[in-house]
Design a protein around this motif. Structure first.
Motif, PDB file in Angstrom:
ATOM      1  N   ILE A  44       0.759  -1.358  -0.012  1.00 22.21           N
ATOM      2  CA  ILE A  44      -0.138  -0.255   0.113  1.00 22.21           C
ATOM      3  C   ILE A  44       0.876   1.237   0.245  1.00 22.21           C
ATOM      4  O   ILE A  44       0.528   2.228  -0.662  1.00 22.21           O
ATOM      5  N   THR A  48       1.092   3.932  -2.979  1.00 14.06           N
ATOM      6  CA  THR A  48       0.414   5.142  -2.775  1.00 14.06           C
ATOM      7  C   THR A  48       1.393   6.115  -2.647  1.00 14.06           C
ATOM      8  O   THR A  48       1.116   7.402  -3.198  1.00 14.06           O
ATOM      9  N   CYS A  49       2.629   5.889  -2.502  1.00 10.99           N
ATOM     10  CA  CYS A  49       3.768   6.796  -2.244  1.00 10.99           C
ATOM     11  C   CYS A  49       4.565   7.097  -3.760  1.00 10.99           C
ATOM     12  O   CYS A  49       5.584   7.713  -3.571  1.00 10.99           O
ATOM     13  N   GLN A  58       2.793   7.223 -12.155  1.00 10.17           N
ATOM     14  CA  GLN A  58       2.665   6.786 -10.743  1.00 10.17           C
ATOM     15  C   GLN A  58       2.041   5.405 -10.965  1.00 10.17           C
ATOM     16  O   GLN A  58       1.078   5.203 -11.710  1.00 10.17           O
ATOM     17  N   ILE A  60      -0.101   4.319  -8.707  1.00 13.66           N
ATOM     18  CA  ILE A  60      -1.564   4.077  -8.554  1.00 13.66           C
ATOM     19  C   ILE A  60      -2.251   4.663  -9.746  1.00 13.66           C
ATOM     20  O   ILE A  60      -3.507   4.297  -9.628  1.00 13.66           O
ATOM     21  N   PHE A  66      -3.506   0.055  -9.146  1.00 16.86           N
ATOM     22  CA  PHE A  66      -4.787   0.445  -8.310  1.00 16.86           C
ATOM     23  C   PHE A  66      -5.612  -0.704  -7.834  1.00 16.86           C
ATOM     24  O   PHE A  66      -5.843  -0.503  -6.525  1.00 16.86           O
ATOM     25  N   ASN A  69      -3.751  -2.330  -4.902  1.00 20.62           N
ATOM     26  CA  ASN A  69      -3.637  -1.785  -3.691  1.00 20.62           C
ATOM     27  C   ASN A  69      -4.966  -2.140  -2.791  1.00 20.62           C
ATOM     28  O   ASN A  69      -4.946  -2.272  -1.782  1.00 20.62           O
TER      29      ASN A  69
END
Length: 325
Positions: A44, A48-49, A58, A60, A66, A69
């Motif tokens: 996660i 997310t980071c 990115q 995410i 996505f 996660n």
């Protein structure tokens, strides 16, 4: 109504009655639970980071990550409905759970388990579109559709869990109250009900067993079509696609085979059920982070950057801190 309230507490017989084995299981499952939290939290955090790192896209923002996660989050919630009580009960002389808590555990376990099943299906569809229809991938798997798919997973899981509880909550329990399991599940509860549960058992198979079977068949067909499509790919592209799909197939088999063993048959219980249940409640959530990270170059790279660049995980040199002051 009176007969239903005769039993207010269930006694869970747990995995074993041998104290030595229970202490060994306590240490083992406590370490497993810690590993589940560490592994899934790292997934996660990495996803997310990822916007903090020098990456062109990115993680995410990519549909596969996505969904991954949300899968990691559902793993944490799913295993937390069962494992904490299992671990604490291994140190107790007598393991009990109230009727209300039993129904709550049943609902939560099937809700988060349903989310995981539907997320694995969505992830298989994502890989199918990415490999079999690459030119239309960004159009088919846009963010709005991904959000809709996640919402549909949660809605489907809620309906499944609600029906499962509805079939159980109306059963009369008038004794005995000893459940040969380490958590509240449908079949052990049907065994304790003081009424004919044949029709209820068939409905449980239709709700849980057929849902698992249909989902498993759809998943396997998706990956079969993917493997058939990548035959014509160049060796490098074929190797990358095989690596991704083999990770997903491993997770699917590890989770679905024990689920199908328990829920696809009529309402009977076996001593082996407790061992098979460990696979989808503890072992699968523990191995998911390893399977998805060790065989994925992007995840390994993101994990390396989190530990090497994120100021929350490392301390800045003293000279750097003076520069900011």
């Amino acid at each position: 109504m009176e007969s239903r309230n005769n039993i207010t507490v269930f006694i869970l017989l747990g995995l074993s009655q041998n104290k030595g084995i229970e202490i060994l299981c306590f240490v083992l499952f406590l370490l497993c639970y810690i590993a589940i939290w560490v592994g899934n939290l790292l997934i996660i955090i990495c996803i997310t980071c990822s916007h903090l790192h020098d990456q062109p896209i990115q993680l995410i923002e990519q549909p596969m990550y996505f969904f991954l996660n949300y899968l990691a989050l559902s793993d944490l919630c799913y295993t937390s409905t069962v494992t904490p009580k299992l671990v604490t009960d291994l140190l107790e002389e007598k393991n009990t759970i109230s009727y209300i808590n039993c129904m709550a555990q049943l609902f939560a376990m099937h809700f988060f388990g349903g989310i995981e099943i539907f997320l694995l299906t969505v992830m298989a569809y994502d890989r199918y579109v990415a490999i079999c229809k690459p030119l239309h991938y960004t159009i088919i798997m846009n963010r709005k559709k991904c959000d809709t798919m996640v919402f549909a997973c949660c809605t489907g899981a809620f309906i499944h869990s609600f029906v499962q509880c509805l079939l159980t909550v109306n059963l009369p329990f008038c004794g005995p109250n000893e459940m040969d399991h380490y958590f509240c599940d449908v079949y052990p509860l049907l065994k304790l009900a003081c009424t004919d549960t044949y029709i209820t058992g068939i409905l449980v198979v239709a709700n849980s067993g057929m849902m698992g079977l249909v989902t498993f068949v759809v998943l396997m067909l998706s990956y079969f079509l993917i493997l058939y499509t990548i035959r014509a790919y160049p060796p490098k592209s074929r190797s990358k696609a095989l690596s991704t799909c083999s990770s997903h197939i491993t997770v699917v088999v590890l989770f679905f085979v024990p689920v199908l063993f328990i829920y696809i048959r009529p309402s009977t219980t076996f001593p082996e059920d407790k061992v098979f249940a460990l696979f989808y409640t503890i072992i699968a959530p523990m191995f998911n982070p390893l399977i998805y990270t060790l065989r994925n170059a992007e995840m390994k790279n993101a994990l390396r950057k989190v530990w090497c660049q994120n100021p929350f995980f490392i301390r800045r040199p003293l000279s750097d801190r003076h520069n900011y002051s």
